[in-house]
Design an enzyme around this catalytic site. Sequence first.
Site, PDB file in Angstrom:
ATOM      1  N   ALA A 440     -59.570 -19.256  89.417  1.00 33.69           N
ATOM      2  CA  ALA A 440     -60.091 -18.106  90.176  1.00 33.69           C
ATOM      3  C   ALA A 440     -61.611 -18.019  90.071  1.00 33.69           C
ATOM      4  O   ALA A 440     -62.316 -17.930  91.086  1.00 33.69           O
ATOM      5  CB  ALA A 440     -59.443 -16.822  89.671  1.00 33.69           C
ATOM      6  N   ASP A 466     -61.224 -29.916  86.138  1.00 34.48           N
ATOM      7  CA  ASP A 466     -60.080 -29.060  85.819  1.00 34.48           C
ATOM      8  C   ASP A 466     -58.862 -29.967  85.783  1.00 34.48           C
ATOM      9  O   ASP A 466     -58.663 -30.767  86.693  1.00 34.48           O
ATOM     10  CB  ASP A 466     -59.895 -27.966  86.881  1.00 34.48           C
ATOM     11  CG  ASP A 466     -58.976 -26.844  86.421  1.00 34.48           C
ATOM     12  OD1 ASP A 466     -57.862 -27.160  85.943  1.00 34.48           O
ATOM     13  OD2 ASP A 466     -59.346 -25.666  86.543  1.00 34.48           O
ATOM     14  N   ARG A 477     -55.639 -15.199  94.507  1.00 35.27           N
ATOM     15  CA  ARG A 477     -57.035 -14.940  94.124  1.00 35.27           C
ATOM     16  C   ARG A 477     -57.894 -16.213  94.112  1.00 35.27           C
ATOM     17  O   ARG A 477     -59.105 -16.132  94.156  1.00 35.27           O
ATOM     18  CB  ARG A 477     -57.096 -14.231  92.770  1.00 35.27           C
ATOM     19  CG  ARG A 477     -56.555 -15.061  91.656  1.00 35.27           C
ATOM     20  CD  ARG A 477     -56.086 -14.254  90.451  1.00 35.27           C
ATOM     21  NE  ARG A 477     -55.669 -15.149  89.404  1.00 35.27           N
ATOM     22  CZ  ARG A 477     -54.533 -15.826  89.404  1.00 35.27           C
ATOM     23  NH1 ARG A 477     -53.698 -15.720  90.401  1.00 35.27           N
ATOM     24  NH2 ARG A 477     -54.227 -16.615  88.394  1.00 35.27           N
ATOM     25  N   LYS A 490     -56.436 -29.081  91.320  1.00 35.04           N
ATOM     26  CA  LYS A 490     -57.314 -27.952  91.658  1.00 35.04           C
ATOM     27  C   LYS A 490     -58.737 -28.387  91.964  1.00 35.04           C
ATOM     28  O   LYS A 490     -59.332 -27.974  92.957  1.00 35.04           O
ATOM     29  CB  LYS A 490     -57.330 -26.933  90.502  1.00 35.04           C
ATOM     30  CG  LYS A 490     -56.123 -26.036  90.435  1.00 35.04           C
ATOM     31  CD  LYS A 490     -56.300 -24.972  89.345  1.00 35.04           C
ATOM     32  CE  LYS A 490     -55.139 -23.994  89.382  1.00 35.04           C
ATOM     33  NZ  LYS A 490     -55.294 -22.933  88.357  1.00 35.04           N
ATOM     34  N   ASP A 538     -60.243 -20.151  80.994  1.00 34.22           N
ATOM     35  CA  ASP A 538     -59.317 -19.046  80.748  1.00 34.22           C
ATOM     36  C   ASP A 538     -58.829 -19.018  79.304  1.00 34.22           C
ATOM     37  O   ASP A 538     -57.840 -18.368  78.998  1.00 34.22           O
ATOM     38  CB  ASP A 538     -58.114 -19.130  81.699  1.00 34.22           C
ATOM     39  CG  ASP A 538     -57.325 -20.432  81.518  1.00 34.22           C
ATOM     40  OD1 ASP A 538     -57.721 -21.258  80.661  1.00 34.22           O
ATOM     41  OD2 ASP A 538     -56.317 -20.614  82.223  1.00 34.22           O
ATOM     42  N   ASN A 539     -59.517 -19.743  78.405  1.00 34.09           N
ATOM     43  CA  ASN A 539     -59.105 -19.673  76.995  1.00 34.09           C
ATOM     44  C   ASN A 539     -60.309 -19.806  76.075  1.00 34.09           C
ATOM     45  O   ASN A 539     -61.299 -20.461  76.409  1.00 34.09           O
ATOM     46  CB  ASN A 539     -58.048 -20.739  76.686  1.00 34.09           C
ATOM     47  CG  ASN A 539     -58.608 -22.137  76.688  1.00 34.09           C
ATOM     48  OD1 ASN A 539     -59.080 -22.621  75.666  1.00 34.09           O
ATOM     49  ND2 ASN A 539     -58.592 -22.795  77.850  1.00 34.09           N
ATOM     50  N   CYS A 594     -40.682 -10.811  60.011  1.00 37.12           N
ATOM     51  CA  CYS A 594     -39.455 -10.060  59.706  1.00 37.12           C
ATOM     52  C   CYS A 594     -39.255  -8.918  60.699  1.00 37.12           C
ATOM     53  O   CYS A 594     -38.118  -8.564  61.027  1.00 37.12           O
ATOM     54  CB  CYS A 594     -39.489  -9.531  58.275  1.00 37.12           C
ATOM     55  SG  CYS A 594     -40.745  -8.267  57.982  1.00 37.12           S
TER      56      CYS A 594
END
Length: 1018
Positions: A440, A466, A477, A490, A538-539, A594
């Site tokens: 995007a 990419d 988008r 992409k 994006d990370n 847990c």
Amino acid sequence: MALGDSNHTDIDEDLHSRQLAVYGRETMRRLFASNILVSGMQGLGAEIAKNLILAGVKSVTLHDEGSVELWDLSSNFIFSENDVGKNRALASVQKLQELNNAVVISTLTSKLAKEQLSDFQAVVFTDISLEKAIEFNDYCHNHQPPISFIKAEVRGLFGSVFCDFGPEFTVFDVDGEEPHTGIIASVSNDNPALVSCVDDERLEFQDGDLVVFSEVHGTTELNDGKPRKIKNARPYSFTLDEDTTNYGTYVKGGIVTQVKQPKVLNFKPLREAIKDPGDFLLSDFSKFDRPPLLHLAFQSLDKFVSELGCFPVAGSEEDAQKLISVATNINDSLGDGKVEDINPKLLRFFAFGARAVLNPMAAMFGGIVGQEVVKACSGKFHPLFQFFYFDSVESLPTEPLDSSEFKPINSRYDAQISVFGAKLQRKLEDAKVFIVGSGALGCEFLKNVALMGVSCGDQGKLTITDDDVIEKSNLSRQFLFRDWNIGQAKSTVAASAAASINPCLNIEALQNRVGPETENVFDDNFWENLSVVINALDNVNARLYVDQRCLYFQKPLLESGTLGAKCNSQMVIPHLTENYGASRDPPEKQAPMCTVHSFPHNIDHCLTWARSEFEGLLEKTPAEVNAYLSNPAEYTTAMTNAGDAQARDNLERVLECLDREKCETFQDCIAWARLKFEDYFSNRVKQLIYTFPEDAATSTGAPFWSAPKRFPHPLQFSAADPSHLHFLLAASMLRAETFGIPVSDWAKNPRMLAEAVNKVIVPEFQPKKNAKIVTDEKATTLSTASLDDTVVINDLITKLEKCRQNLPLEFRMKPIQFEKDDDTNYHMDMIAGLANMRARNYSIPEVDKLKAKFIAGRIIPAIATSTAMATGLVCLELYKVLNGGHKVEDYRNTFANLALPLFSMAEPVPPKVMKHCDLSWTVWDRWILKDNPTLRDLIQWLKKKGLNAYSISCGSCLLFNSMFPRHRERMDKKVVDLAREVAKVELPPYRHHLDVVVACEDDEDNDIDIPLVSIYFC
């Protein structure tokens, strides 16, 4: 309020999933029923139309009476040189329609009559005189129901927005955030009552919030569903404005939930607001006095144009003085509202760029205005109330320019040249740019730089990379992609689309992930030749890697990101600002293992558990089976050598799959699913409440089942319950897929499936007395080690060997990787079923499949508007970077939340400076020695700086330490030769230097943290 009828439209969840995560179904349905007019199809109008069409409104009508000029190509991504002379609205239809075939796009090419506005829920004007705007706005304001009216314009590096959504506009959700909740620990019998919550998570309540209570035991009077006002809000408590003296005594439990209140806004029409604008929305506190001046400037420009019939000419001092004179006259007539300093220098800049629509400004304001239209049509998020002004004069070149610099040269960049001059244009064209990511953000960046002319000259080059391919969910988008591109790379598709926007763009598209493993592709030479790097990632890990590369090679990095309606940008400029990795967000709080496995208290815990079970059952275990079957000897040897609880668990799961739970028919898969249901939602719960009954106590005597723990109840399976049956269908379908078993045609028939399920024999369950259930919140594994693990492992291996003899030689299972975006694959059906049955065990509210997809699929909410705004802001900074010579105070980092709306801009933080004697350095510095010096040369070089090197290392290997006498024998060896010999360093052919870390002291034996030292050898 003219909201669309939201009752009938189906939503394509595959296409709009990221947008649904921001808006929700009701807002999307209202959008789908909304008709919008966009008047003025220059750069700003095109951006607004693009964002609305991607959002999926019912219809967009494009209005423009003018024709395409070469000038428009500076900011409008729709037009090409072939469109020059055509009507702007007509020339826009085809390319805009490609963005979303579900939106009806039509045109108006003649003069608008105000009565035509009654066909729309919202109207946007980007190129209209103030007089005409007041006439149209009066009509919209007084219409029944009111028509939302937005006037927006960008003039060079200046922009404005005005909103009027009618006399009484209701905002249903002011911020788009989920209602805050808390788990109650106690309620006092007082006036006022004190409510305390568990310290699991801080409360986010504020004084004056309304809340409702549920599940309170003892003080049951609070469970009546009545909203109550709170005060004295603290991190873990608040006061209730209520007398609870005579209420029941609090026993246990209880959830408190914020009640979000609608808000009614009374907009003033433009006729009144222009004279009495009220409070301006501020974006930059260093310019707190700027909005009133820009309010005056835009009025002055309107008067200038209406009187002279044209815009001021760029570089014309005469026109600039005329505008300043008009502004002075208007200001003098304002009385008490007069601006103290009309700032002639600023007005001069305003005059020079007044005719130009710049792409970054159009992108930024296209995002803002697009979001305001969504608010107008849906009542979702707080509207801009009512004026917003912005400028980015810091983007202008730092050196004074001759008026000849601004003259048009009959190029597509003439509008941009009229603001920045021809010299900067040449710098943009010759830039060598690296854009990392073409999702995007990447699509928007490519469009922006193509229009700006970046890397479009003979010397310029744009590299984009990419490693991802296009999916359907991208299309809402990532606007350079079309449905026929699904499955393609992409970067390749985006590069091709960008080249069609500007054929002069010199672009290379790669499909490489940027990381240590691709340093042979993105080598030293590549990084050293770059002008600037733009992240579109994006990370965080990838961002940190690129940040380190930019630090190392001293390259500017323009960083940005979005999350729903929020966006941010950060400028990382060599030697001027801190780097991206210098400040980090705190890690997200993870629920203890847990809690997830035995004591969930919200749906997130249930979904985390469900995703984990899905991957264990359908991906990891089949993969383990295949690893064993592919090489039994190697696999069993590895398990024997490990000899731990994890190895034992792996073998048990493999044996289970190939023996007791092996499926050969679809009926076997149904039986497996039915027994899984019994195990997960009945037997495990029975064991848990047998081990820890409702009245159990901890070692300190406190109730075991106290908040936030919720006491569970086992489920009784019923084939008449559709949710039980749907879970079994999904589980048996996926189990069949892992074993390669054909699915029976009757499986999707509920009656026939129920009959098949009822044939399954379910054994009676008896709880174990000595079952171990992990309750330690710090535990990281549920496996418990045992002294006889080795014996058990050997026994399991023997049994496995027997099983394997009975299998066909080629037998393999099919591991299933979780894919959230395919609604036909049963993955989300299984996960939502697992989570909701578990939620039912613990009386936790269940969620639908879409909400389950957002949480379990870890979907990042995303909309086109915030993406467009972020990239516009970054490209305003790109002008500064490529021009050079700007100071740190000229740059801007931004945080924005379009939902509120909030715009917060500030200059970046400078890097921390280290000092020693007369030396100073920052994280940006790297000390360089050429011609491969000896160890002695290096130590002497540092000694001259007053630094005593006592340790030199390369990677994890020590080349020199002053404490080891034998290391003195290395003093006359060349550093690079020593690294090859001692550290076994292998330098690839593209690498011409070696980095060493040197530990130093000063003469007083104080450690000095010096920069990295690079030794060049050719």
